[in-house]
Motif scaffolding. Structure first.
Motif, PDB file in Angstrom:
ATOM      1  N   ASN A 122      63.154  24.871  24.524  1.00  0.00           N
ATOM      2  CA  ASN A 122      62.371  26.012  24.974  1.00  0.00           C
ATOM      3  C   ASN A 122      63.306  27.226  25.144  1.00  0.00           C
ATOM      4  O   ASN A 122      64.094  27.294  26.081  1.00  0.00           O
ATOM      5  CB  ASN A 122      61.696  25.644  26.302  1.00  0.00           C
ATOM      6  N   LYS A 123      63.206  28.168  24.198  1.00  0.00           N
ATOM      7  CA  LYS A 123      64.157  29.282  24.152  1.00  0.00           C
ATOM      8  C   LYS A 123      64.150  30.112  25.440  1.00  0.00           C
ATOM      9  O   LYS A 123      65.210  30.490  25.951  1.00  0.00           O
ATOM     10  CB  LYS A 123      63.851  30.177  22.944  1.00  0.00           C
ATOM     11  N   ASP A 124      62.944  30.370  25.982  1.00  0.00           N
ATOM     12  CA  ASP A 124      62.858  31.178  27.213  1.00  0.00           C
ATOM     13  C   ASP A 124      63.576  30.485  28.362  1.00  0.00           C
ATOM     14  O   ASP A 124      64.311  31.123  29.127  1.00  0.00           O
ATOM     15  CB  ASP A 124      61.394  31.394  27.636  1.00  0.00           C
ATOM     16  N   GLU A 125      63.350  29.181  28.451  1.00  0.00           N
ATOM     17  CA  GLU A 125      63.989  28.409  29.517  1.00  0.00           C
ATOM     18  C   GLU A 125      65.520  28.441  29.359  1.00  0.00           C
ATOM     19  O   GLU A 125      66.245  28.622  30.335  1.00  0.00           O
ATOM     20  CB  GLU A 125      63.494  26.961  29.436  1.00  0.00           C
ATOM     21  N   VAL A 126      65.978  28.278  28.134  1.00  0.00           N
ATOM     22  CA  VAL A 126      67.422  28.284  27.860  1.00  0.00           C
ATOM     23  C   VAL A 126      68.016  29.631  28.297  1.00  0.00           C
ATOM     24  O   VAL A 126      69.046  29.685  28.973  1.00  0.00           O
ATOM     25  CB  VAL A 126      67.700  28.011  26.358  1.00  0.00           C
ATOM     26  N   GLU A 127      67.330  30.726  27.949  1.00  0.00           N
ATOM     27  CA  GLU A 127      67.836  32.068  28.308  1.00  0.00           C
ATOM     28  C   GLU A 127      67.942  32.218  29.829  1.00  0.00           C
ATOM     29  O   GLU A 127      68.946  32.711  30.343  1.00  0.00           O
ATOM     30  CB  GLU A 127      66.915  33.146  27.728  1.00  0.00           C
ATOM     31  N   LYS A 128      66.894  31.762  30.530  1.00  0.00           N
ATOM     32  CA  LYS A 128      66.887  31.896  32.004  1.00  0.00           C
ATOM     33  C   LYS A 128      68.001  31.061  32.615  1.00  0.00           C
ATOM     34  O   LYS A 128      68.719  31.528  33.508  1.00  0.00           O
ATOM     35  CB  LYS A 128      65.531  31.461  32.574  1.00  0.00           C
ATOM     36  N   VAL A 129      68.138  29.833  32.147  1.00  0.00           N
ATOM     37  CA  VAL A 129      69.143  28.930  32.727  1.00  0.00           C
ATOM     38  C   VAL A 129      70.561  29.471  32.473  1.00  0.00           C
ATOM     39  O   VAL A 129      71.403  29.487  33.382  1.00  0.00           O
ATOM     40  CB  VAL A 129      68.969  27.496  32.167  1.00  0.00           C
ATOM     41  N   PHE A 130      70.816  29.956  31.277  1.00  0.00           N
ATOM     42  CA  PHE A 130      72.168  30.481  31.004  1.00  0.00           C
ATOM     43  C   PHE A 130      72.440  31.754  31.813  1.00  0.00           C
ATOM     44  O   PHE A 130      73.587  32.010  32.196  1.00  0.00           O
ATOM     45  CB  PHE A 130      72.397  30.688  29.502  1.00  0.00           C
ATOM     46  N   ALA A 131      71.399  32.520  32.094  1.00  0.00           N
ATOM     47  CA  ALA A 131      71.598  33.704  32.946  1.00  0.00           C
ATOM     48  C   ALA A 131      72.066  33.249  34.328  1.00  0.00           C
ATOM     49  O   ALA A 131      72.983  33.844  34.910  1.00  0.00           O
ATOM     50  CB  ALA A 131      70.306  34.500  33.038  1.00  0.00           C
ATOM     51  N   HIS A 132      71.458  32.172  34.852  1.00  0.00           N
ATOM     52  CA  HIS A 132      71.877  31.635  36.161  1.00  0.00           C
ATOM     53  C   HIS A 132      73.307  31.102  36.093  1.00  0.00           C
ATOM     54  O   HIS A 132      74.107  31.340  37.000  1.00  0.00           O
ATOM     55  CB  HIS A 132      70.931  30.507  36.601  1.00  0.00           C
ATOM     56  N   ILE A 133      73.603  30.393  35.017  1.00  0.00           N
ATOM     57  CA  ILE A 133      74.957  29.805  34.881  1.00  0.00           C
ATOM     58  C   ILE A 133      75.994  30.937  34.868  1.00  0.00           C
ATOM     59  O   ILE A 133      77.021  30.882  35.553  1.00  0.00           O
ATOM     60  CB  ILE A 133      75.077  28.963  33.586  1.00  0.00           C
ATOM     61  N   LYS A 134      75.697  31.994  34.104  1.00  0.00           N
ATOM     62  CA  LYS A 134      76.665  33.088  33.975  1.00  0.00           C
ATOM     63  C   LYS A 134      76.848  33.833  35.295  1.00  0.00           C
ATOM     64  O   LYS A 134      77.911  34.380  35.558  1.00  0.00           O
ATOM     65  CB  LYS A 134      76.227  34.059  32.872  1.00  0.00           C
ATOM     66  N   LYS A 135      75.783  33.857  36.101  1.00  0.00           N
ATOM     67  CA  LYS A 135      75.887  34.509  37.410  1.00  0.00           C
ATOM     68  C   LYS A 135      76.802  33.702  38.321  1.00  0.00           C
ATOM     69  O   LYS A 135      77.589  34.256  39.087  1.00  0.00           O
ATOM     70  CB  LYS A 135      74.486  34.593  38.053  1.00  0.00           C
ATOM     71  N   PHE A 136      76.692  32.381  38.218  1.00  0.00           N
ATOM     72  CA  PHE A 136      77.448  31.519  39.132  1.00  0.00           C
ATOM     73  C   PHE A 136      78.911  31.345  38.690  1.00  0.00           C
ATOM     74  O   PHE A 136      79.829  31.466  39.508  1.00  0.00           O
ATOM     75  CB  PHE A 136      76.767  30.149  39.260  1.00  0.00           C
ATOM     76  N   PHE A 137      79.091  31.063  37.410  1.00  0.00           N
ATOM     77  CA  PHE A 137      80.455  30.850  36.906  1.00  0.00           C
ATOM     78  C   PHE A 137      80.970  32.178  36.348  1.00  0.00           C
ATOM     79  O   PHE A 137      80.241  32.869  35.646  1.00  0.00           O
ATOM     80  CB  PHE A 137      80.478  29.796  35.794  1.00  0.00           C
ATOM     81  N   SER A 138      82.225  32.495  36.641  1.00  0.00           N
ATOM     82  CA  SER A 138      82.749  33.786  36.167  1.00  0.00           C
ATOM     83  C   SER A 138      82.738  33.836  34.642  1.00  0.00           C
ATOM     84  O   SER A 138      82.455  34.871  34.037  1.00  0.00           O
ATOM     85  CB  SER A 138      84.168  33.986  36.692  1.00  0.00           C
ATOM     86  N   SER A 139      83.015  32.696  33.995  1.00  0.00           N
ATOM     87  CA  SER A 139      82.953  32.647  32.527  1.00  0.00           C
ATOM     88  C   SER A 139      82.747  31.197  32.104  1.00  0.00           C
ATOM     89  O   SER A 139      83.020  30.273  32.865  1.00  0.00           O
ATOM     90  CB  SER A 139      84.253  33.175  31.918  1.00  0.00           C
ATOM     91  N   ILE A 140      82.264  31.033  30.876  1.00  0.00           N
ATOM     92  CA  ILE A 140      82.115  29.684  30.315  1.00  0.00           C
ATOM     93  C   ILE A 140      83.275  29.490  29.336  1.00  0.00           C
ATOM     94  O   ILE A 140      83.541  30.357  28.502  1.00  0.00           O
ATOM     95  CB  ILE A 140      80.754  29.536  29.588  1.00  0.00           C
ATOM     96  N   ASP A 141      83.982  28.375  29.454  1.00  0.00           N
ATOM     97  CA  ASP A 141      85.093  28.098  28.533  1.00  0.00           C
ATOM     98  C   ASP A 141      84.667  27.179  27.392  1.00  0.00           C
ATOM     99  O   ASP A 141      85.079  27.361  26.253  1.00  0.00           O
ATOM    100  CB  ASP A 141      86.260  27.442  29.298  1.00  0.00           C
ATOM    101  N   VAL A 142      83.872  26.161  27.751  1.00  0.00           N
ATOM    102  CA  VAL A 142      83.471  25.162  26.741  1.00  0.00           C
ATOM    103  C   VAL A 142      81.970  24.888  26.872  1.00  0.00           C
ATOM    104  O   VAL A 142      81.462  24.702  27.977  1.00  0.00           O
ATOM    105  CB  VAL A 142      84.243  23.824  26.949  1.00  0.00           C
ATOM    106  N   LEU A 143      81.281  24.885  25.726  1.00  0.00           N
ATOM    107  CA  LEU A 143      79.862  24.496  25.709  1.00  0.00           C
ATOM    108  C   LEU A 143      79.738  23.215  24.899  1.00  0.00           C
ATOM    109  O   LEU A 143      80.146  23.173  23.730  1.00  0.00           O
ATOM    110  CB  LEU A 143      79.020  25.607  25.039  1.00  0.00           C
TER     111      LEU A 143
END
Ligand SMILES: NC(=O)c1ccc[n+]([C@@H]2O[C@H](COP(=O)([O-])OP(=O)(O)OC[C@H]3O[C@@H](n4cnc5c(N)ncnc54)[C@H](OP(=O)(O)O)[C@@H]3O)[C@@H](O)[C@H]2O)c1
Length: 259
Positions: free
Chosen positions: A66-87
């Motif tokens: 679900n693309k919308d869900e993915v976008e929302k969840v990654f927005a939360h992840i990016k807010k919490f973690f300063s950066s993502i190193d590995v996906l």
């Protein structure tokens, strides 16, 4: 060798099997984790186990198809973690199919999770990785990419698509110093394979598979494939003329499908 300590890692499909075991191993290596799946209770159990290694672990309910869900969840992840190193693009489904029935709903789900799920999640990190000129994407494909095995047509096709998509990404993202690793496991004992009704040659415990994957990540190996026997078996199957492959593969159709 890449040092994993202190890295922020996002893992899709972390509630079970390879994703769950990988989360625990990466926590042991000192990574902070964002764990995604649909079953939050299972994710919370994994998070509790991973927290014993004194790392930050956050769980996110996310249907990767679900693309919308993915976008929302990654927005939360990016807010919490300063950066993502590995996906780590691990979420996947597999269905046995009966060619006599309309199984198109299974095809839709297989491609939506195994292929589009990868595309949606990768799309959330690639622009940031390009800007930072660093980052790693680890995609879990399968040795099943190599041949169209009977009763697994959607799965094999989805993994062929995943592998070629990851290969294109690897080539395109190299100039931005972004590493794209493709993991091609043979059979691994997980809930996904527990339901298989056929013999699974060279099947290995999930902990062993994850150790190989983590070693491969540290070495930044472009292709992480295992085990030796499974890789050799697939190479032989791939090299066979079609008439001989068809003859061997027909044997799989002799056993009735599990309900
Ligand atoms: N086991 C093997 O022999 C083997 C071999 C080669 C490749 N692989 C690949 O390895 C990966 C992991 O498989 P596994 O064996 O560990 O299977 P598994 O135990 O069934 O785990 C699959 C994971 O994917 C998640 N998932 C499924 N649909 C999802 C969705 N729509 N959105 C988000 N997460 C979803 C599941 O979580 P929820 O249900 O909680 O959402 C679960 O955490 C898959 O890509 C699989 O194709 C496995």
């Amino acid at each position: 060798m890449m040092k994993l300590t202190g890295k922020n890692v996002v893992i899709t499909g972390a509630s079970s099997g390879i994703g769950r075991s990988l989360a625990l191993q990466l926590a042991k290596e000192g990574c902070s984790l964002a764990l995604l799946a649909r079953r939050v209770e299972e994710l919370e159990t994994v998070a509790r186990q991973a927290s014993q290694y004194n790392v930050i672990v956050k769980v996110y309910r996310c249907d990767v198809s679900n693309k919308d869900e993915v976008e929302k969840v990654f927005a939360h992840i990016k807010k919490f973690f300063s950066s993502i190193d590995v996906l780590v693009l691990n979420a996947g489904v597999s269905f046995r199919t009966d060619v006599r029935k309309d199984e198109s709903a299974k095809a839709v789900q297989t491609f939506a999770v195994n292929v589009l799920g990868m595309v949606y999640c990768a799309g959330q990190v690639i622009p940031d990785f390009i800007q930072a000129k660093k980052g790693m994407i680890v995609g879990i494909s399968s040795l099943a990419e190599s041949r169209g095995f009977p009763r697994s047509g959607f799965y094999c096709a989805s993994k062929a698509a995943a592998s070629t998509y990851l290969e294109s990404l690897r080539v395109e993202l190299k100039k931005y110093n972004i590493k794209v690793l493709t993991v091609k496991p043979g059979f691994v004992k997980t809930p996904m394979t527990d339901k298989n009704e056929f013999k699974m040659p060279f099947i290995i415990p999930v902990e062993k598979a994850v150790q190989i994957i983590v070693d491969g990540i540290k070495k930044e190996k472009k292709i992480i494939q295992f085990t030796f026997g499974a890789v050799l078996g697939i190479k032989i199957l791939k090299a066979l003329p079609n008439w001989l492959f068809d003859f061997i593969a027909q044997n799989q159709l002799k056993k009735p499908l599990k309900k």
